[in-house]
Structure formats: structure tokens, C-alpha cells
Write an enzyme that holds these catalytic residues in place. Structure first.
Site, PDB file in Angstrom:
ATOM      1  N   GLU A  35       0.863  -1.186   0.000  1.00  0.00           N
ATOM      2  CA  GLU A  35       0.000   0.000   0.000  1.00  0.00           C
ATOM      3  C   GLU A  35       0.895   1.230   0.000  1.00  0.00           C
ATOM      4  OE1 GLU A  35      -3.496   0.794  -0.159  1.00  0.00           O
ATOM      5  OE2 GLU A  35      -2.395   2.675  -0.408  1.00  0.00           O
ATOM      6  N   CYS A  43     -12.740   4.228   1.561  1.00  0.00           N
ATOM      7  CA  CYS A  43     -13.809   4.197   2.572  1.00  0.00           C
ATOM      8  C   CYS A  43     -13.366   4.840   3.879  1.00  0.00           C
ATOM      9  CB  CYS A  43     -14.245   2.751   2.800  1.00  0.00           C
ATOM     10  SG  CYS A  43     -15.527   2.609   4.047  1.00  0.00           S
ATOM     11  N   CYS A  48     -16.672   6.716   2.930  1.00  0.00           N
ATOM     12  CA  CYS A  48     -17.759   6.382   3.879  1.00  0.00           C
ATOM     13  C   CYS A  48     -17.574   6.963   5.272  1.00  0.00           C
ATOM     14  CB  CYS A  48     -17.874   4.875   4.046  1.00  0.00           C
ATOM     15  SG  CYS A  48     -17.438   3.890   2.617  1.00  0.00           S
ATOM     16  N   LYS A  51     -17.237  10.918   5.546  1.00  0.00           N
ATOM     17  CA  LYS A  51     -18.528  11.421   5.053  1.00  0.00           C
ATOM     18  C   LYS A  51     -19.605  11.253   6.113  1.00  0.00           C
ATOM     19  CE  LYS A  51     -21.197   8.662   3.653  1.00  0.00           C
ATOM     20  NZ  LYS A  51     -21.230   8.025   2.351  1.00  0.00           N
ATOM     21  N   TYR A 177     -24.552   9.668  -5.788  1.00  0.00           N
ATOM     22  CA  TYR A 177     -24.345   9.499  -4.346  1.00  0.00           C
ATOM     23  C   TYR A 177     -23.533  10.652  -3.752  1.00  0.00           C
ATOM     24  CZ  TYR A 177     -25.355   4.377  -4.143  1.00  0.00           C
ATOM     25  OH  TYR A 177     -25.917   3.140  -4.153  1.00  0.00           O
ATOM     26  N   GLU A 181     -24.755  13.688  -1.185  1.00  0.00           N
ATOM     27  CA  GLU A 181     -24.274  13.574   0.203  1.00  0.00           C
ATOM     28  C   GLU A 181     -23.470  14.820   0.597  1.00  0.00           C
ATOM     29  OE1 GLU A 181     -22.157   9.848   0.390  1.00  0.00           O
ATOM     30  OE2 GLU A 181     -23.988   8.719   0.817  1.00  0.00           O
ATOM     31  N   GLY A 261     -18.573  11.305 -10.859  1.00  0.00           N
ATOM     32  CA  GLY A 261     -18.171   9.927 -11.108  1.00  0.00           C
ATOM     33  C   GLY A 261     -16.738   9.639 -10.711  1.00  0.00           C
ATOM     34  N   HIS A 441     -44.423  -0.413  17.244  1.00  0.00           N
ATOM     35  CA  HIS A 441     -45.144   0.854  17.276  1.00  0.00           C
ATOM     36  C   HIS A 441     -44.666   1.734  18.426  1.00  0.00           C
ATOM     37  CE1 HIS A 441     -48.449   3.489  16.315  1.00  0.00           C
ATOM     38  NE2 HIS A 441     -48.775   3.535  17.589  1.00  0.00           N
ATOM     39  N   GLU A 446     -42.448   0.470  10.782  1.00  0.00           N
ATOM     40  CA  GLU A 446     -43.664  -0.368  10.808  1.00  0.00           C
ATOM     41  C   GLU A 446     -44.534  -0.134   9.570  1.00  0.00           C
ATOM     42  OE1 GLU A 446     -46.741   0.492  13.782  1.00  0.00           O
ATOM     43  OE2 GLU A 446     -45.917   2.512  14.021  1.00  0.00           O
TER      44      GLU A 446
END
Ligand code: NDP
Length: 455
Positions: A35, A43, A48, A51, A177, A181, A261, A441, A446
Site C-alpha cells: 500500500e 472508505c 464512507c 462522510k 451518491y 451527500e 463519477g 409501534h 412499521e
């Protein structure tokens, strides 16, 4: 039998790469992962997690407004972007460490360097050649910025998370998305936001009503939405950035953000040298077993794009990572294990959107007759909060078999609500079974088990 340095060499320690590497190592194999940037990928670092943290921060403002209706007096409000950014950065640093420990505790060798492909069994890391029985490419994606005059005045979602301050005015381009967001976050934190979208509705690909209901709710919160509108150029203006649109109108803004995109992250990976084929849009081409045209090289996650309608989501990459590890080193995977069946997804706009299964449009195209159940209402919470936010829920049912084909929602915690129903759809739940389910409830959820009248 050739001898290799590793059984699996993974390029990229994002969601998919880390999951595949750890699961492969749990089968007693020798695994290394390279890496070059940050652990956890998009993410954890620019997707994710930051965000959602910022989305919580943006929601607070709605909570303060609501509090008065419940008898509370809330004191002076002030928002400090630097404080939020620092807190978010601390949490990400903690998560980077968690990922580091997950890898080392699983016995995976981490190389904090760039790896490039040399051939089907060899990678180059820091000038050294390393061999592996299998190579897994999991390098993810990155924002695709349009080639427009003055694009240097604009930022992508990556730069959004590192902005030095909150812009007073922001223009967001895109209707997917990320656009909705980030527009919602900026609006909630106090920016004056304009959303520009080239199409005639938001969230293309989802049930059409989700996009129109979301647009209406976002506008109620003060976001200006301009459909069928595109940016043609940007330049430095007297007050901020001057943005010219396709109808020749001009906007002035402190932040021009493109969320139009993402593309596969394959630059300089050595694909051509290793003879790996790519799709027309630059993603790595793979078969149903995630193998490239070079059998010893596999690819998962956003770097394989949207092949076979797959969604570019973290949980999808995680599932692919586990499937690849099982396929290569564990028990055989059954051919009916379709990873992409009924993938639930949520958009953390304000309000949230969530969906699982077929949209009404897809269902009508695939089934002879479908029944539609819909409900739209003011949730109990907003009877006292003063907010005029409404919830929208929709069920799509196959008329012949009574099987529920799709469930869709716009409203608070839509993702939390649809996660459970996604399991029900996987089990083939029918409308009759939903009708037999007792509601909890009073909740918003519901409503999904009490819709009686098809439209
Ligand atoms: P999306 O594909 O969702 O949306 C891209 C948007 O940009 C679309 O509205 C598209 O319009 C528009 N667009 C594309 N090209 C241009 C252009 N040249 N000019 C103007 N507009 C353009 O991409 P995102 O970048 O928002 O997100 C990428 C992916 O990341 C998502 O598809 C999703 O899979 C994932 N993601 C998931 C999240 C979650 O789970 N909550 C959050 C964020 C991202 P049109 O509709 O006309 O094609």
C-alpha cells in the site's frame, strides 16, 4: 512446481484488499500486501467514514431546530470546521492503526510502498522483484474530474475532506451518491449550496421516485437544485470562482466541487507490461471468478468498475475479497452464490435514501405484472419538531408470485431500516409474509408491514 515468495500478493490495502489478504492468511498461506498511500483505502480515508462523521455534524443543526418544539432552549450555536476536521482526522488515524493491527495479527506482511506488475507472477516493490502464486489487484478508484477550461479552480471529493474552512457558498456538480451527500453536508453546516445536475432527476439507476422525493426534500432545506445544467468553464472571479453554465449564466462561489463519477485507479500499475486487459472505461476486465485474462492475476473492488451491474460499495468489495480468498485457498464457492443479488444501499443525503432489490421501472421491465404500495407521511418525531420533512416508502411486488421485488425509502435512518428488510428479501419474502409481520409501534419502519392497498 515453481516456488514463489508468497502464495498471494495483494496490491492495495483498502476494504477489499485487506479483507482478501486476512482471509487468505487465515487458511495458513503466505500473504503480503503493498500500500503506497493510506490503510483502509477510500472508505476509511476519503469516503464512507469521514462522510458519515461529517453527515452527523451537519444533522446537528436540524436537531437544535427540533429541540425547541420539545421544550428545550438551545444556546448560541457556532460551528468550527477546523475542530470537526481535526476530530475526524484523529478518528481516521485510529482506524488506520486498526487496519495495521488487523493485518499484522493475521500474519500478513505489509509493505508500505508502491507495487507494480512485472508479469503474471511478479511484482516490483521498491526496485525489488517479488514473486507470488496469485496476485490480487485491489487498488480501488479515484475521482474523475472533467476536462473543462479552468478545472484547476475546482475540487474533488478527496479534497473536500481536507478543505481548510467551510465555504460560505458552494456549487456541487453531479446528481449521484457523492453529489447529494456532500451537498447535504455543506448545507447542514451552513454553506449556501447550489447543486447542478446534467440529467432530469437525481440518483439515476434507483427507483425514479427516490430522486424526485429527495430533490423536493433537499430544496425544502434550502439547497438550490438546477437540473439539465452543466458547468462549461471556471475562472478566478472578483469574488471567489466564477462558474459559467451551459445556458451562459454565471455563478460566483467559494467552492466548486465536482462529484461526477469515479474511475478505476490503474495509472502506472504495469497492466500493459503484464498483458492485463481493461474494459472500455479503463476498469480491469475480470470473469465471474474475478480472474483477469492472465489466470494468476485477479482483481476485486472498485478497480473492476461496474461490470455485470455490480455496485461500487465497500460491503461489495468485502464480499468479493472473502470469495476470492475462499476460491483460492478455502472451500469451493457454490455457483449459485450470486454476490450481487439484492445488494442494499443507502445514500447519506439529508434526508437519507435507501433501497434494496428492483426499482419499479426494473420490475415492470422484468415481470408481467407488478403491484406497487406507497406511503408518504410526516413522521411522529416531526409533529413537534416543526420540521416539514416527510418520509416516503415504496414496495414493489411481483403480482404473480407475491414475492417482494424491491423496497425503497427516503427518510431518517433509511439505511438502518432497510438493512433488516434486505435479509428478508434474500429469503424471498412475500407480501403476505410482510402483512403477517407485527409492526413495532410507534416507528417509521412499521409502515413497511402495514401497507395494505396496492395502487
Ligand atoms: P455516481 O455514478 O453515483 O454519480 C455520478 C453523477 O455525475 C451522475 O449524476 C452523473 O450523471 C454525473 N456525471 C457523470 N459525468 C458527468 C459529466 N461529464 N458532466 C456532468 N455530470 C456528470 O458517482 P459518484 O461519484 O457520486 O459516486 C461513485 C460511486 O461511489 C457511486 O456510484 C457509489 O457506488 C459509490 N458511493 C457510495 C456511497 C454510499 O454507499 N453511500 C457514497 C458515495 C459513493 P448521470 O446520472 O446523467 O449519469
Amino acid at each position: 512446481m515453481p516456488q514463489y515468495d508468497y502464495d498471494l500478493f495483494t496490491i492495495g490495502a483498502g476494504s477489499g484488499g485487506v479483507r482478501a489478504s486476512r482471509f487468505a492468511a487465515s487458511h495458513g498461506t503466505r500473504v503480503a500486501v503493498a500500500e503506497q498511500q493510506y490503510l483502509g483505502g477510500t472508505c476509511v480515508n476519503v469516503g464512507c467514514i469521514p462522510k458519515k462523521l461529517m453527515s452527523y455534524a451537519a444533522h446537528m443543526h436540524q436537531e437544535f431546530d427540533a429541540a425547541a418544539g420539545y421544550g428545550w432552549t438551545v444556546g448560541i450555536r457556532a460551528f468550527d470546521w477546523q475542530a470537526l476536521r481535526a476530530a475526524k482526522d484523529r478518528e481516521i488515524a485510529r482506524l488506520n492503526d486498526v487496519y495495521r493491527r488487523l493485518l499484522s495479527n493475521s500474519g500478513v506482511t505489509l509493505m508500505a510502498q508502491r507495487a507494480t506488475l512485472v508479469d503474471g507472477h511478479t511484482v516490483s516493490v521498491g526496485g525489488k522483484h517479488i514473486t507470488a502464486r496469485h496476485i490480487l489487484i485491489a487498488t480501488g478508484g479515484k475521482p474523475a474530474m472533467p476536462d473543462l477550461p479552468g478545472i484547476g479552480h475546482a475540487i474533488s471529493s478527496d479534497a473536500f475532506f481536507a478543505m481548510p474552512g467551510l465555504p460560505a457558498r458552494a456549487v456541487v456538480a453531479g446528481g449521484g451518491y457523492i453529489a447529494v451527500e456532500l451537498a447535504s453536508i455543506l448545507n447542514g453546516l451552513g454553506s449556501q449550496v447550489t447543486l447542478l445536475h446534467r440529467g432530469d432527476r437525481l440518483l439515476r439507476g434507483m427507483d425514479a421516485e427516490l430522486g424526485s422525493v429527495l430533490a423536493r426534500e433537499m430544496q425544502k432545506k434550502g439547497i438550490t437544485i438546477r437540473l439539465q445544467t452543466q458547468v462549461t468553464s471556471m475562472a478566478a472571479g472578483r469574488s471567489g470562482t466564477q462558474v459559467t453554465l451551459n445556458d451562459n449564466r454565471v455563478l460566483h462561489t467559494d467552492c466548486m466541487l465536482f462529484a461526477t463519477g469515479r474511475r478505476a485507479n490503474t495509472d502506472g500499475l504495469g497492466l500493459a507490461q503484464a498483458g492485463i486487459e481493461q474494459t472500455a472505461n479503463g476498469a480491469i476486465a475480470v470473469d465471474a471468478d474475478f480472474r483477469t485474462n492472465v489466470a494468476s492475476v485477479l482483481a476485486i473492488g472498485d478497480v473492476i468498475g461496474d461490470v455485470n451491474g455490480r455496485l461500487q460499495l465497500t460491503p461489495v468489495a468485502l464480499a468479493e475479497g472473502m470469495q476470492v480468498a475462499a476460491q483460492l485457498f478455502g472451500k469451493a464457492v457454490s455457483a449459485d452464490d450470486n454476490l450481487y443479488r439484492h445488494v442494499p444501499t443507502a445514500v447519506f443525503s439529508h434526508p437519507n435514501v435507501a433501497t434494496v432489490g428492483l426499482s419499479e421501472e426494473q420490475a415492470r421491465a422484468q415481470h408481467a405484472a407488478v403491484l406497487i404500495f406507497k406511503s408518504e407521511f410526516k413522521p411522529l418525531r416531526h409533529t413537534l419538531s416543526g420540521s416539514d420533512e416527510r418520509v416516503f416508502m415504496k414496495l414493489v411486488v411481483d403480482a404473480a408470485s407475491d414475492v417482494v421485488l424491491g423496497m425503497h425509502m427516503v427518510g431518517a435512518e433509511a439505511g438502518e431500516i432497510l438493512q433488516g428488510f434486505a435479509a428478508a428479501l434474500q429469503c424471498g419474502i412475500t407480501k403476505k409474509m410482510l402483512d403477517r409481520t407485527i409492526g413495532i409501534h410507534p416507528t417509521t419502519a412499521e409502515e413497511f408491514v402495514t401497507m395494505r392497498q396496492a395502487l
